[in-house]
Design a protein around this motif. Structure first.
Motif, PDB file in Angstrom:
ATOM      1  N   GLN A  29       0.836  -1.198   0.000  1.00 51.79           N
ATOM      2  CA  GLN A  29       0.000   0.000   0.000  1.00 51.79           C
ATOM      3  C   GLN A  29       0.875   1.253   0.000  1.00 51.79           C
ATOM      4  O   GLN A  29       2.000   1.253   0.495  1.00 51.79           O
ATOM      5  CB  GLN A  29      -0.914   0.010   1.235  1.00 51.79           C
ATOM      6  CG  GLN A  29      -1.969  -1.074   1.235  1.00 51.79           C
ATOM      7  CD  GLN A  29      -3.084  -0.766   0.255  1.00 51.79           C
ATOM      8  OE1 GLN A  29      -3.100   0.265  -0.398  1.00 51.79           O
ATOM      9  NE2 GLN A  29      -4.014  -1.714   0.116  1.00 51.79           N
ATOM     10  N   LYS A  30       0.308   2.316  -0.556  1.00 50.29           N
ATOM     11  CA  LYS A  30       0.994   3.603  -0.551  1.00 50.29           C
ATOM     12  C   LYS A  30       0.081   4.664   0.046  1.00 50.29           C
ATOM     13  O   LYS A  30      -1.147   4.608  -0.100  1.00 50.29           O
ATOM     14  CB  LYS A  30       1.399   3.991  -1.981  1.00 50.29           C
ATOM     15  CG  LYS A  30       2.506   3.143  -2.560  1.00 50.29           C
ATOM     16  CD  LYS A  30       3.003   3.697  -3.882  1.00 50.29           C
ATOM     17  CE  LYS A  30       4.170   2.856  -4.407  1.00 50.29           C
ATOM     18  NZ  LYS A  30       4.735   3.421  -5.657  1.00 50.29           N
ATOM     19  N   LEU A  31       0.712   5.638   0.690  1.00 51.00           N
ATOM     20  CA  LEU A  31      -0.028   6.724   1.327  1.00 51.00           C
ATOM     21  C   LEU A  31      -0.411   7.758   0.274  1.00 51.00           C
ATOM     22  O   LEU A  31       0.408   8.121  -0.583  1.00 51.00           O
ATOM     23  CB  LEU A  31       0.835   7.365   2.419  1.00 51.00           C
ATOM     24  CG  LEU A  31       0.117   8.270   3.434  1.00 51.00           C
ATOM     25  CD1 LEU A  31      -0.874   7.461   4.256  1.00 51.00           C
ATOM     26  CD2 LEU A  31       1.137   8.941   4.346  1.00 51.00           C
ATOM     27  N   TYR A  32      -1.642   8.213   0.355  1.00 48.57           N
ATOM     28  CA  TYR A  32      -2.136   9.204  -0.611  1.00 48.57           C
ATOM     29  C   TYR A  32      -1.654  10.598  -0.198  1.00 48.57           C
ATOM     30  O   TYR A  32      -1.853  11.044   0.929  1.00 48.57           O
ATOM     31  CB  TYR A  32      -3.665   9.154  -0.645  1.00 48.57           C
ATOM     32  CG  TYR A  32      -4.303  10.167  -1.556  1.00 48.57           C
ATOM     33  CD1 TYR A  32      -3.963  10.244  -2.900  1.00 48.57           C
ATOM     34  CD2 TYR A  32      -5.271  11.047  -1.076  1.00 48.57           C
ATOM     35  CE1 TYR A  32      -4.563  11.173  -3.746  1.00 48.57           C
ATOM     36  CE2 TYR A  32      -5.884  11.967  -1.905  1.00 48.57           C
ATOM     37  CZ  TYR A  32      -5.515  12.033  -3.244  1.00 48.57           C
ATOM     38  OH  TYR A  32      -6.120  12.950  -4.065  1.00 48.57           O
ATOM     39  N   ASP A  33      -1.024  11.313  -1.126  1.00 45.24           N
ATOM     40  CA  ASP A  33      -0.443  12.629  -0.825  1.00 45.24           C
ATOM     41  C   ASP A  33      -1.200  13.761  -1.507  1.00 45.24           C
ATOM     42  O   ASP A  33      -0.668  14.847  -1.688  1.00 45.24           O
ATOM     43  CB  ASP A  33       1.028  12.642  -1.275  1.00 45.24           C
ATOM     44  CG  ASP A  33       1.808  13.785  -0.650  1.00 45.24           C
ATOM     45  OD1 ASP A  33       1.494  14.144   0.505  1.00 45.24           O
ATOM     46  OD2 ASP A  33       2.701  14.329  -1.317  1.00 45.24           O
ATOM     47  N   SER A 141       9.354   5.102  -3.352  1.00 47.84           N
ATOM     48  CA  SER A 141       8.592   5.866  -2.364  1.00 47.84           C
ATOM     49  C   SER A 141       7.311   5.134  -2.006  1.00 47.84           C
ATOM     50  O   SER A 141       6.705   4.448  -2.843  1.00 47.84           O
ATOM     51  CB  SER A 141       8.260   7.253  -2.910  1.00 47.84           C
ATOM     52  OG  SER A 141       7.415   7.946  -2.018  1.00 47.84           O
ATOM     53  N   ARG A 142       6.895   5.287  -0.769  1.00 48.76           N
ATOM     54  CA  ARG A 142       5.629   4.698  -0.317  1.00 48.76           C
ATOM     55  C   ARG A 142       4.528   5.758  -0.247  1.00 48.76           C
ATOM     56  O   ARG A 142       3.522   5.594   0.425  1.00 48.76           O
ATOM     57  CB  ARG A 142       5.816   4.039   1.047  1.00 48.76           C
ATOM     58  CG  ARG A 142       6.873   2.944   1.043  1.00 48.76           C
ATOM     59  CD  ARG A 142       6.643   1.948   2.157  1.00 48.76           C
ATOM     60  NE  ARG A 142       5.405   1.199   1.950  1.00 48.76           N
ATOM     61  CZ  ARG A 142       4.892   0.344   2.845  1.00 48.76           C
ATOM     62  NH1 ARG A 142       5.539   0.134   3.985  1.00 48.76           N
ATOM     63  NH2 ARG A 142       3.779  -0.296   2.603  1.00 48.76           N
ATOM     64  N   VAL A 143       4.756   6.856  -0.940  1.00 51.26           N
ATOM     65  CA  VAL A 143       3.775   7.937  -1.030  1.00 51.26           C
ATOM     66  C   VAL A 143       3.481   8.193  -2.500  1.00 51.26           C
ATOM     67  O   VAL A 143       4.389   8.192  -3.327  1.00 51.26           O
ATOM     68  CB  VAL A 143       4.310   9.225  -0.361  1.00 51.26           C
ATOM     69  CG1 VAL A 143       3.322  10.363  -0.544  1.00 51.26           C
ATOM     70  CG2 VAL A 143       4.585   8.990   1.118  1.00 51.26           C
ATOM     71  N   ALA A 144       2.211   8.407  -2.823  1.00 53.39           N
ATOM     72  CA  ALA A 144       1.819   8.661  -4.209  1.00 53.39           C
ATOM     73  C   ALA A 144       0.759   9.747  -4.254  1.00 53.39           C
ATOM     74  O   ALA A 144       0.037   9.986  -3.285  1.00 53.39           O
ATOM     75  CB  ALA A 144       1.296   7.384  -4.864  1.00 53.39           C
TER      76      ALA A 144
END
Length: 493
Positions: A29-33, A141-144
């Motif tokens: 999973q990636k964090l929504y930015d 990166s774990r942020v998208a």
């Protein structure tokens, strides 16, 4: 210095911990930015319009990303640090109160957001708009974030604006509002402006007696097949509009209930007392009928006017004795459209007593206290008059050898009376939403400055106060009197 160093270290540790919230994310999973909107064809749109559109469109994106301050997702950090399976306790309370669960990229619905943005652009006159969306993330990166590309296309503008041409009362009234229309030839098609135009027309019709009309009875038809991206707009009345909404209503009878409460269920029309153009139903005689002559602005036989009605509601409150005002209109149409108007007034308690203690300090080294006791009668002579009697005592003690320590003690009484009307040989008419007032102020103050003097001060004034609008207030004192008598004066002055 050591204490500052520890505080700085603590802040750095907290900041570093908050920045590392992505390590708690589930695998894959990636964090929504957040989201970003890019308008691809900026060349065909002015810079200011493109900027405004981008801001507007980005405000529609859902979901919202986790809250950040200085790049730190502090609420997400609190959420992870206080995560617990317990149903009670300080951690559970902190988690619910200050925490914020992670917003994941998987929660972003790209097709739905793209559809919403496309619809918004079409509502703003870009009928051929197309929008596509995708997620973007740096390698490792774990942020998208989500990026939406909008191809707005050419904007459509009004070629002409038409209003009804039939000769019935309603169509004629709608056409009569056209000179002030918000829809101007050459302006860009905008659904928000069209909605505002319907509300504007409805407001104008309410001034002309169309009591039951509604904005929903208007249809805004447009033809976008005109060449060069032009739109012909036509304002029309729905054929299914009911007869009530097409009629011009006049006022028949007006009834005022000065002492209404929720337990009252009977209309008591048999006890109505007629005063000029309205009826007062007040079996206990708590308010004299003439009190409402400046508040009841609607008149029997006149066409209903919403502005006058709204002003009346405000003026009932401005009278002073009434806490709440509600109204009811009753359709009593026999052969012609007529309305009976009912005003229900709930009174304050007539008499009240208020006490307050004040503290103050001045640059002359005075420390003071004051005690005020105020009595009010909100309907003194049953005409909405406000009688106020204030007693006050105060002491100001001066500290510091340089100033001599001359203390000041005061005692005073301030009676005043306010009438909710102009008291004058001539009759003045005011058209605003505020009641004019006549005010009589009087007062006596005894001032004792120890070791220096005693003063008796008398004052009185009589004048008028009125407000043309919410932001302006005028005062005119016809008479103002002040008399000061030095009862005793020390030789040291």
């Amino acid at each position: 210095m050591t204490k500052f160093k520890y505080i700085l270290i603590f802040c750095v540790v907290v900041f570093a911990s908050a920045c590392s919230t992505t390590k708690y994310l589930p695998a894959g999973q990636k964090l929504y930015d957040g989201g970003e909107v890019k308008i691809a064809d900026k060349d065909s749109i002015s810079k200011n319009d493109a900027k405004a559109l981008t801001t507007d469109l980005e405000g529609l994106l859902r979901p919202k990303p986790n809250t950040k301050i200085l790049g730190m997702r502090y609420k997400l950090w609190v959420y992870y640090k206080t995560l617990t399976n317990k149903q009670r306790g300080i951690k559970q309370w902190l988690n619910k109160k200050f925490g914020e669960p992670p917003v994941l990229v998987s929660a972003v619905d790209l097709p739905k957001n793209s559809s919403i943005l496309k619809n918004r652009l079409q509502n703003k006159g870009f009928f051929n708009a197309q929008v596509s969306g995708d997620t973007v993330s740096k390698k490792g990166s774990r942020v998208a974030k989500a990026v939406y590309t909008a191809q707005a296309g050419p904007a459509y503008h009004y070629n002409k604006v038409g209003f009804p041409t039939d000769f019935n009362d309603l169509d004629t009234a709608v056409a009569g509002t056209g000179k002030e229309s918000l829809l101007k030839v050459g302006d860009r098609f905008d659904l928000d402006v069209i909605k505002a135009e319907r509300v504007r027309i409805d407001a104008k019709l309410k001034e002309k007696g169309f009591f039951y009309f509604s904005p929903d009875y208007l249809i805004m038809r447009y033809d976008s097949t005109i060449a060069n991206h032009k739109v012909d707009m036509f304002v029309t009345v729905k054929p299914t509009t009911p007869d009530q909404a097409r009629w011009i209503y006049s006022i028949r009878n007006i009834y005022v209930y000065p002492r209404y409460n929720l337990r009252d269920t009977s209309v008591k029309l048999d006890s109505a007392e007629r005063y000029r153009w309205y009826n007062v139903i007040d079996p206990r005689k708590t308010v004299r009928p003439f009190t409402f002559k400046n508040a009841v602005l609607l008149r029997p036989g006149e066409v209903y006017n919403r502005t006058e009605h709204t002003k009346s509601l405000n003026r009932f409150i401005e009278l002073g004795p009434f806490r709440y005002v509600k109204n009811r209109f009753e359709d009593v149409t026999p052969d012609s459209p007529l309305l009976d108007v009912y005003y229900y007034l709930t009174q304050y308690k007539r008499k009240s007593l208020q006490a307050e203690i004040l503290g103050r300090q001045s640059s002359a080294n005075f420390n003071g206290t004051q005690f005020n006791l105020t009595f009010r009668n909100k309907n003194t002579f049953k005409g909405g008059e406000l009688f106020q009697l204030q007693f006050f005592v105060s002491s100001d003690i001066q500290f510091g050898a340089r100033n001599g320590g001359y203390n000041v003690y005061q005692f005073g009484v301030k009676p005043s009376l306010s009438w909710p009307r102009f008291i004058s040989p001539w009759e003045f008419k005011t058209d605003g939403a505020y009641i004019p007032r006549t005010i009589l102020n009087t007062g006596y103050t005894l001032i004792n400055r120890t070791s220096l003097y005693n003063l008796n001060s008398f004052n009185a004034s009589f004048g008028y106060q009125w407000k043309p609008n919410l932001h302006k207030q005028h005062e005119l004192n016809l008479m103002e009197f002040t008399y000061v008598n030095a009862a005793s004066v020390s030789k040291s002055i």
